[in-house]
Design a protein around this motif. Sequence first.
Motif, short mmCIF file in Angstrom:
data_model
loop_
_atom_site.label_atom_id
_atom_site.label_comp_id
_atom_site.label_asym_id
_atom_site.label_seq_id
_atom_site.Cartn_x
_atom_site.Cartn_y
_atom_site.Cartn_z
N GLY A 24 0.81 -1.21 0.00
CA GLY A 24 0.00 0.00 0.00
C GLY A 24 0.84 1.26 0.00
O GLY A 24 0.52 2.23 -0.66
N THR A 25 1.95 1.24 0.75
CA THR A 25 2.83 2.39 0.80
C THR A 25 3.46 2.63 -0.56
O THR A 25 3.54 3.76 -1.02
N PRO A 62 -7.81 1.47 -2.84
CA PRO A 62 -7.07 1.02 -1.65
C PRO A 62 -7.43 -0.40 -1.22
O PRO A 62 -7.86 -0.64 -0.10
N ASP A 118 -5.58 -2.78 -0.37
CA ASP A 118 -4.82 -3.21 0.79
C ASP A 118 -5.49 -2.76 2.09
O ASP A 118 -5.50 -3.50 3.08
N GLN A 119 -6.08 -1.59 2.09
CA GLN A 119 -6.77 -1.09 3.29
C GLN A 119 -8.03 -1.89 3.59
O GLN A 119 -8.39 -2.08 4.74
N ARG A 140 -6.77 -5.47 4.92
CA ARG A 140 -5.77 -5.46 6.00
C ARG A 140 -6.33 -5.89 7.34
O ARG A 140 -7.40 -5.45 7.76
N PRO A 192 -1.15 -5.59 10.49
CA PRO A 192 -1.35 -4.83 9.24
C PRO A 192 -0.70 -5.41 7.99
O PRO A 192 -1.09 -5.06 6.90
#
Length: 69
Positions: free
Chosen positions: A2-3, A20, A22-23, A26, A31
Motif C-alpha cells: 500500500g505504501t 485502496p 490493501d486497506q 488489511r 497490518p
Amino acid sequence: MGTFVAKWNNCGGTCDGVLPFDQVLRDPVRPNSINPPYDTGDGVHANIAGQQALADIVSLPMVTPSARR
C-alpha cells in the motif's frame, strides 16, 4: 504494498486512479496480513467475503464510460 502504491505509483498517466484494496483487506491487528474473515487460509488470497469487500468499494460511476475523463 500500500505504501508503494500510495507513494510511488502515479500510473504514469495510464490509469485514472488507484483503489485502496490493501486497506480493505488489511488485518487491523497484523497490518501486513489479510484480515482472517477475508483470508482463504493461505495468507495471500482473499476468500469470497474478501472479494465481496473489494467489490463493495467500487462504485458503478467509477467503471462506466461517462465517469471517465
